[in-house]
Scaffold this motif. Structure first.
Motif, PDB file in Angstrom:
ATOM      1  N   CYS A 136       0.855  -1.188   0.000  1.00 25.06           N
ATOM      2  CA  CYS A 136       0.000   0.000   0.000  1.00 25.06           C
ATOM      3  C   CYS A 136       0.889   1.236   0.000  1.00 25.06           C
ATOM      4  O   CYS A 136       1.881   1.301   0.724  1.00 25.06           O
ATOM      5  CB  CYS A 136      -0.899   0.009   1.224  1.00 25.06           C
ATOM      6  N   VAL A 138      -0.197   4.305   0.732  1.00 26.96           N
ATOM      7  CA  VAL A 138      -0.738   5.396   1.552  1.00 26.96           C
ATOM      8  C   VAL A 138       0.152   5.661   2.774  1.00 26.96           C
ATOM      9  O   VAL A 138       0.273   6.791   3.233  1.00 26.96           O
ATOM     10  CB  VAL A 138      -2.205   5.107   1.937  1.00 26.96           C
ATOM     11  N   GLY A 139       0.763   4.592   3.275  1.00 27.56           N
ATOM     12  CA  GLY A 139       1.807   4.775   4.289  1.00 27.56           C
ATOM     13  C   GLY A 139       1.346   5.254   5.645  1.00 27.56           C
ATOM     14  O   GLY A 139       2.048   6.038   6.297  1.00 27.56           O
ATOM     15  N   CYS A 140       0.190   4.778   6.110  1.00 23.60           N
ATOM     16  CA  CYS A 140      -0.232   5.121   7.472  1.00 23.60           C
ATOM     17  C   CYS A 140       0.813   4.550   8.438  1.00 23.60           C
ATOM     18  O   CYS A 140       1.273   3.419   8.270  1.00 23.60           O
ATOM     19  CB  CYS A 140      -1.611   4.534   7.767  1.00 23.60           C
ATOM     20  N   PHE A 142       0.741   3.524  11.457  1.00 27.16           N
ATOM     21  CA  PHE A 142       0.367   2.490  12.429  1.00 27.16           C
ATOM     22  C   PHE A 142       0.106   1.154  11.748  1.00 27.16           C
ATOM     23  O   PHE A 142      -0.355   0.214  12.392  1.00 27.16           O
ATOM     24  CB  PHE A 142      -0.894   2.932  13.192  1.00 27.16           C
ATOM     25  N   CYS A 143       0.367   1.056  10.433  1.00 26.07           N
ATOM     26  CA  CYS A 143      -0.065  -0.117   9.660  1.00 26.07           C
ATOM     27  C   CYS A 143       1.135  -0.809   9.020  1.00 26.07           C
ATOM     28  O   CYS A 143       1.925  -0.174   8.315  1.00 26.07           O
ATOM     29  CB  CYS A 143      -1.057   0.340   8.587  1.00 26.07           C
ATOM     30  N   THR A 145       1.145  -3.040   6.658  1.00 23.74           N
ATOM     31  CA  THR A 145       1.043  -3.093   5.190  1.00 23.74           C
ATOM     32  C   THR A 145       1.658  -1.825   4.603  1.00 23.74           C
ATOM     33  O   THR A 145       2.448  -1.880   3.658  1.00 23.74           O
ATOM     34  CB  THR A 145      -0.433  -3.194   4.732  1.00 23.74           C
ATOM     35  N   GLY A 146       1.305  -0.686   5.191  1.00 24.41           N
ATOM     36  CA  GLY A 146       1.842   0.586   4.713  1.00 24.41           C
ATOM     37  C   GLY A 146       3.342   0.682   4.938  1.00 24.41           C
ATOM     38  O   GLY A 146       4.086   1.182   4.089  1.00 24.41           O
ATOM     39  N   GLY A 185      -3.793  -3.088   1.080  1.00 21.43           N
ATOM     40  CA  GLY A 185      -4.013  -2.124   0.008  1.00 21.43           C
ATOM     41  C   GLY A 185      -5.153  -1.157   0.246  1.00 21.43           C
ATOM     42  O   GLY A 185      -5.951  -1.298   1.168  1.00 21.43           O
ATOM     43  N   GLU A 186      -5.173  -0.148  -0.609  1.00 22.86           N
ATOM     44  CA  GLU A 186      -6.207   0.883  -0.565  1.00 22.86           C
ATOM     45  C   GLU A 186      -7.119   0.665  -1.783  1.00 22.86           C
ATOM     46  O   GLU A 186      -6.757   1.036  -2.903  1.00 22.86           O
ATOM     47  CB  GLU A 186      -5.529   2.266  -0.587  1.00 22.86           C
ATOM     48  N   SER A 219      -8.966   4.761   3.302  1.00 27.21           N
ATOM     49  CA  SER A 219      -8.265   5.707   4.162  1.00 27.21           C
ATOM     50  C   SER A 219      -8.747   7.136   3.899  1.00 27.21           C
ATOM     51  O   SER A 219      -8.265   8.067   4.528  1.00 27.21           O
ATOM     52  CB  SER A 219      -6.770   5.615   3.880  1.00 27.21           C
TER      53      SER A 219
HETATM   54 FE1  SF4 Z   1      -3.241   2.985   5.521  1.00 28.52          FE
HETATM   55 FE2  SF4 Z   1      -5.083   1.146   4.845  1.00 28.52          FE
HETATM   56 FE3  SF4 Z   1      -2.806   1.425   3.403  1.00 28.52          FE
HETATM   57 FE4  SF4 Z   1      -2.685   0.401   5.868  1.00 28.52          FE
HETATM   58  S1  SF4 Z   1      -3.706  -0.502   4.109  1.00 28.52           S
HETATM   59  S2  SF4 Z   1      -1.322   1.971   4.946  1.00 28.52           S
HETATM   60  S3  SF4 Z   1      -4.303   1.561   6.894  1.00 28.52           S
HETATM   61  S4  SF4 Z   1      -4.425   2.932   3.638  1.00 28.52           S
END
Ligand code: SF4
Ligand code: SAH
Length: 371
Positions: A136, A138-140, A142-143, A145-146, A185-186, A219
Motif C-alpha cells: 500500500c 498510503v503509508g499510514c 500504524f499499519c 502493510t503501509g 491495500g487501498e 483511508s
Molecule cells: Fe493505511 Fe489502509 Fe494502506 Fe494500511 S492498508 S497503509 S491503513 S491505507
C-alpha cells in the motif's frame, strides 16, 4: 442521485461492459469478466451464445479451478478455451489457523508476488477480508502493510480469485456471507480493477454475495469515494477516520494532507446511501495519540448528521510500529462518550492476532524478502 448523473452512470456501465476482456501473453483472463463480456467474446469466436452462461456459472457459482472441470461444455469449446484463455486463479501457498478460529491464507499471484486474506468465522457464516493491492502506498504509520511500501495493483482476476478459492474450500455447507476490503491495500486507489471485481462478486447470477454485505474500506481517498458512489453498486462504505484533528491525522495518515478531515466528511455526507444504510467509521485507538475523552467528544461533533456507525479498533501492536494499545478502560471510556451521544459504537478486537492476520498486520509482500 440526480437523473442526469444516473443516466451518465448507466452509460459508463455500458462502456465498462463493452470493454474487451483483459489479455495476458495473448490469453484472455476470464475471472472478473461480466456475462456480457463473455457473450461478446463467445459470439465473436462463433460459438453458441448459451455457452457464455454455462461458463459464467462454472466460474462464479461452481468455483471451477480450471476448464477441465466444466464437463457439460463441448469438447471443441473447451479446447478453444484451453488454447486461448485462462481463468486466472491464484494459488493458496500457505494457510494458518488462529486460536480464535480465523484462518489466514497466503496467496501467490501470477508473477510470484504474495498477498494475504483472512477468513473470520462468525456465528453461522464467514467473512472474508480481501486484499486489493500488493502492499500500500498510503503509508499510514500504524499499519504494517503501509510500512512495507507498495508493489503493484492487483488485477480483477486476482481479487475475484481470492474469494472463489476460499468459497471453494468452504464447500456447500459453509456460507461465505460477507466480504470486507480491509486486507492489504487501498481499494479506492485501484478502482479500475476493484469496480469490475465488485460487479461480478455481487451479481446474483455471479458470485452472488449481497451487495450490502460487501464493505469497501478506505483511508479517505475523496475522488474514489465519489467514483464508488457513482458506480451505484450498493456496496457498503467504511472510512478509516482514526483522528479528530488534522494535526494528528496528518502524522498518522499522511494522505490527510491531500484529503483533510472536513473535505473527507463532506464527501461522506454526499455519498449516495440506500435507505436505512449507514457509513461505517473506523477508528484505530492509539494510546495517548487519539484516545482521549476529548477526542471522543470531537468525533461525535464531527459525525453529526451522517447516518453512521463507529467501529473502535484497539491498535494491534508490532515491534516495528511506534504505537501502543490503550487500556481496555480507556477504550471503554471512549466508547461510552459516543454511546451517550446516541451513536452506534462497537469495540472490535481484531481476529487472528496470533497468526499475523489482524487489522494492519498483513505484510506477506515484504516479509518474504521481496521488499
Ligand atoms: Fe493505511 Fe489502509 Fe494502506 Fe494500511 S492498508 S497503509 S491503513 S491505507
Ligand atoms: N486501506 C484501507 C483498507 C485496509 S486497512 C483502509 O485504510 O481503510 C483496514 C483497517 O485496518 C483500517 O481501518 C485501518 O485503519 C486498520 N488498521 C491498520 N493498521 C492497524 C493496526 N496496527 N491496528 C489496528 N487497526 C489497524
Amino acid at each position: 442521485m440526480t437523473e442526469h448523473s444516473s443516466k451518465m452512470e448507466r452509460t459508463a456501465r455500458i462502456i465498462a461492459d463493452d470493454e474487451p476482456i483483459p489479455q495476458v501473453e495473448g490469453r484472455y483472463v476470464l475471472l472478473g469478466a461480466t456475462l456480457r463480456q463473455l457473450q461478446e467474446l463467445i459470439k465473436a469466436q462463433g460459438f453458441p451464445a448459451f455457452r457464455a452462461r454455462q461458463l459464467y456459472h462454472w466460474m462464479y457459482h461452481r468455483c471451477a479451478r480450471d476448464f477441465s472441470e466444466m464437463h457439460n461444455i463441448s469438447k471443441e469449446f473447451r479446447r478453444w478455451l484451453e488454447e486461448n484463455a485462462t481463468l486466472g486463479h491464484i494459488a493458496i501457498l500457505d494457510e494458518r489457523l488462529s486460536k480464535d478460529g480465523s484462518r489466514k491464507f497466503v496467496f501467490q499471484l501470477y508473477d510470484g508476488r504474495l498477498v494475504e486474506s483472512v477468513l473470520i468465522k462468525e456465528e453461522g457464516w464467514n467473512t472474508l477480508c480481501v486484499s486489493s493491492q500488493v502492499g500500500c502506498a498510503v503509508g499510514c504509520t500504524f499499519c504494517l502493510t503501509g510500512f512495507g511500501g507498495y508493489q503493484r495493483q492487483m488485477t480483477r482476476a486476482e481479487i475475484v480469485s481470492q474469494v472463489l478459492m476460499v468459497k471453494r474450500l468452504l464447500g456447500e455447507e459453509e456460507l461465505l456471507r460477507n466480504l470486507v476490503f480491509m486486507g492489504m491495500g487501498e481499494p479506492l486507489l485501484n478502482l479500475d480493477e476493484v469496480i469490475p471485481a465488485l460487479r461480478v462478486l455481487t451479481d446474483p447470477e455471479g458470485v452472488a454475495i449481497a451487495a450490502r454485505r460487501v464493505t469497501v474500506s478506505t483511508s479517505g481517498i475523496i475522488p474514489g469515494i465519489r467514483r464508488l458512489g457513482e458506480a451505484d453498486l450498493g456496496v457498503s462504505l467504511a472510512v478509516s477516520l482514526n483522528a479528530t484533528k488534522n494535526s494528528v491525522r496528518d502524522v498518522i495518515m499522511p494522505i490527510n494532507k491531500v484529503y483533510p478531515i472536513e473535505d473527507l466528511l463532506e464527501a461522506c455526507r454526499q455519498f449516495p446511501l440506500r435507505p436505512r444504510r449507514r457509513i461505517t467509521f473506523e477508528y484505530v485507538l492509539l494510546r495517548d495519540i487519539n484516545d482521549s475523552v476529548e477526542d471522543a467528544r470531537q468525533l461525535a461533533r464531527l459525525l453529526k448528521g451522517i447516518p453512521c456507525k463507529i467501529n473502535l479498533i484497539p491498535f494491534n501492536p508490532d515491534s516495528r510500529l511506534p504505537f501502543d494499545r490503550p487500556s481496555p478502560q480507556r477504550v471503554e471510556a471512549f466508547q461510552q462518550v459516543l454511546l451517550d451521544k446516541h451513536y452506534t459504537a462497537s469495540i472490535r478486537y481484531s481476529k487472528g492476532l496470533d497468526i499475523g492476520g489482524a487489522c494492519g498486520q498483513l505484510a506477506a509482500h515484504w516479509r518474504d524478502g521481496r521488499r
